[in-house]
Design a protein around this motif. Structure first.
Motif, PDB file in Angstrom:
ATOM      1  N   UNK A 259      -1.710  60.178 -14.026  1.00 35.25           N
ATOM      2  CA  UNK A 259      -0.642  61.775 -14.150  1.00 35.25           C
ATOM      3  C   UNK A 259      -1.040  62.421 -15.561  1.00 35.25           C
ATOM      4  N   UNK A 260      -0.789  61.374 -16.327  1.00 38.09           N
ATOM      5  CA  UNK A 260      -1.595  61.673 -17.799  1.00 38.09           C
ATOM      6  C   UNK A 260      -2.329  61.071 -18.607  1.00 38.09           C
ATOM      7  N   UNK A 261      -2.930  62.240 -19.212  1.00 37.17           N
ATOM      8  CA  UNK A 261      -4.023  61.451 -20.367  1.00 37.17           C
ATOM      9  C   UNK A 261      -4.764  61.383 -19.512  1.00 37.17           C
ATOM     10  N   UNK A 262      -6.547  61.447 -19.805  1.00 38.17           N
ATOM     11  CA  UNK A 262      -7.563  61.740 -19.461  1.00 38.17           C
ATOM     12  C   UNK A 262      -7.977  59.709 -19.556  1.00 38.17           C
ATOM     13  N   UNK A 263      -9.061  59.123 -17.978  1.00 39.47           N
ATOM     14  CA  UNK A 263      -9.469  58.444 -18.312  1.00 39.47           C
ATOM     15  C   UNK A 263     -10.347  57.750 -18.886  1.00 39.47           C
ATOM     16  N   UNK A 264     -10.788  57.101 -19.627  1.00 40.33           N
ATOM     17  CA  UNK A 264     -11.479  57.324 -20.728  1.00 40.33           C
ATOM     18  C   UNK A 264     -12.535  55.584 -20.319  1.00 40.33           C
ATOM     19  N   UNK A 265     -12.284  55.318 -18.781  1.00 39.84           N
ATOM     20  CA  UNK A 265     -13.703  54.704 -18.467  1.00 39.84           C
ATOM     21  C   UNK A 265     -15.013  55.426 -17.609  1.00 39.84           C
ATOM     22  N   UNK A 266     -15.100  55.479 -18.947  1.00 41.37           N
ATOM     23  CA  UNK A 266     -16.523  56.185 -18.233  1.00 41.37           C
ATOM     24  C   UNK A 266     -17.443  55.721 -17.646  1.00 41.37           C
ATOM     25  N   UNK A 267     -19.004  56.686 -17.169  1.00 44.64           N
ATOM     26  CA  UNK A 267     -20.066  55.829 -16.146  1.00 44.64           C
ATOM     27  C   UNK A 267     -20.826  54.505 -17.033  1.00 44.64           C
ATOM     28  N   UNK A 268     -21.244  54.803 -18.335  1.00 45.08           N
ATOM     29  CA  UNK A 268     -21.387  53.935 -19.174  1.00 45.08           C
ATOM     30  C   UNK A 268     -20.926  52.602 -18.945  1.00 45.08           C
ATOM     31  N   UNK A 269     -19.329  52.944 -19.614  1.00 40.48           N
ATOM     32  CA  UNK A 269     -18.924  51.687 -19.152  1.00 40.48           C
ATOM     33  C   UNK A 269     -18.807  50.609 -17.727  1.00 40.48           C
ATOM     34  N   UNK A 270     -18.933  51.828 -17.149  1.00 39.61           N
ATOM     35  CA  UNK A 270     -18.556  50.929 -15.677  1.00 39.61           C
ATOM     36  C   UNK A 270     -20.235  50.371 -15.309  1.00 39.61           C
TER      37      UNK A 270
ATOM     38  N   UNK B 108      -6.716  54.953 -26.679  1.00 38.54           N
ATOM     39  CA  UNK B 108      -6.482  56.961 -26.530  1.00 38.54           C
ATOM     40  C   UNK B 108      -4.610  57.111 -25.639  1.00 38.54           C
ATOM     41  N   UNK B 109      -4.243  56.231 -25.023  1.00 36.13           N
ATOM     42  CA  UNK B 109      -2.825  57.074 -24.811  1.00 36.13           C
ATOM     43  C   UNK B 109      -1.422  56.972 -25.442  1.00 36.13           C
ATOM     44  N   UNK B 110      -1.764  57.847 -26.613  1.00 43.77           N
ATOM     45  CA  UNK B 110      -0.264  58.470 -26.490  1.00 43.77           C
ATOM     46  C   UNK B 110       0.426  58.906 -26.082  1.00 43.77           C
ATOM     47  N   UNK B 111       0.459  59.325 -24.748  1.00 44.47           N
ATOM     48  CA  UNK B 111       0.680  60.154 -23.753  1.00 44.47           C
ATOM     49  C   UNK B 111       1.559  59.764 -23.317  1.00 44.47           C
ATOM     50  N   UNK B 112       0.905  58.884 -22.799  1.00 50.95           N
ATOM     51  CA  UNK B 112       1.144  57.613 -22.186  1.00 50.95           C
ATOM     52  C   UNK B 112       2.454  56.724 -22.695  1.00 50.95           C
TER      53      UNK B 112
END
Length: 309
Positions: free
Chosen positions: A202-213, A12-16
């Protein structure tokens, strides 16, 4: 002519991607003229237009860019392993697509590689992020350093530069439910550590969720430490000694004619506590057993789609 393969996992990095691509190409100017580049862009089953942006990048630089598209989302570490397996460079680097890690640091990493170091680590001395994210990261790496891998650098890392020999070890191991970067340190090669400040996204939203952490924390502990199993043994021994001591106390009361306390509430608390400990212990053992089963099945870590033209 040394060839450097730069592996970038994308989710999910289309903007990056347009910004990242521009930064990577501009960064080539800092390297010696004889270095050739290969960018291995791995799409980890994104549901947006990440692949479209990656293909545009490849069309701009067809001699340098390879797009590896995975069939489904398998996690960033497995995606990186997929990228390593497709890379052809003499040395390799891993960097995220969100540009929180400074690509210009790769020039210094490359110079260390020329000196003979097979692993160069860029570790996060500090972060521009604040709040719970920073607290979690520091706590996680502190615990890992204390109970699993004392030779890892402080602050954690996921920005590395390594030799092809290290890459071959990683692809041969095919380790599951682990921590790829800790695995590189575990191999035992002497490494150089370069501290830096991790930038704020700066761009987009992190997909590194609490569950993944949480999963990464569990995977890292179980993959590199016997501490959970040893803790079960120690706590079990302690509870056994407490029970034995309490038994002697009750026997002593009977022998000396003292009144034995009824203690129904106390008894129930003890029973519930021991039962909770047993269930937690079974859960920990189950985690180890499941990981053994997952490894024994030998399912592929990833499945790569046919390359798009």
């Amino acid at each position: 002519m040394p060839k450097l393969s730069i592996i970038i996992p994308c989710y999910y990095n289309e903007d990056n991607i347009p910004v990242t691509a521009q930064a990577l190409i501009a960064n080539e100017a800092g390297f010696p003229a004889d270095v050739t580049f290969e960018y291995v862009m791995v799409d980890d089953g994104s549901g947006d237009n990440t692949v479209r942006e990656l293909l545009r990048f490849r069309d701009q630089y067809p001699d340098r860019v390879r797009v590896v598209e995975l069939v489904s989302n398998v996690g960033s570490y497995n995606a990186i392993v997929a990228g390593i397996s497709q890379a052809t460079g003499d040395c390799m680097a891993i960097i995220t697509a969100d540009m929180q890690d400074p690509p210009e640091l790769m020039v210094q990493m490359y110079n260390y590689w020329l000196q003979g170091f097979k692993l160069v680590i860029g570790n996060r001395q500090d972060r521009e992020e604040t709040g719970l994210q920073q607290v979690f990261a520091k706590t996680f790496h502190l615990l890992m350093k204390k109970i699993a891998l004392p030779n890892i650098p402080d602050g954690g890392f996921d920005f590395v530069f390594f030799d092809r020999q290290v890459a071959e070890h990683i692809t041969q191991l095919q380790e599951r439910n682990s921590n790829l970067f800790y695995l590189m340190v575990w191999l035992g090669y002497p490494y150089v550590n370069i501290p830096y400040v991790r930038r704020k996204r700066e761009i987009g939203k992190s997909r590194w969720t609490l569950k993944k952490k949480a999963k990464l924390f569990i995977d890292s502990i179980l993959a590199f430490s016997y501490f959970p199993i040893r803790a079960i043994s120690v706590i079990g021994l302690f509870l056994g000694l407490v029970a034995f001591g309490y038994g002697l106390y009750i026997i002593g009361l009977h022998l000396f004619g003292s009144k034995v306390p009824e203690g129904w509430s106390t008894l129930m608390v003890v029973v519930l506590f021991v039962s909770a400990f047993q269930m937690a212990a079974l859960g920990i053992i189950g985690e180890y057993v499941w990981r053994g089963l997952d490894a024994a099945r030998k399912r592929p870590l990833y499945v790569i789609k046919e390359p798009r033209k």
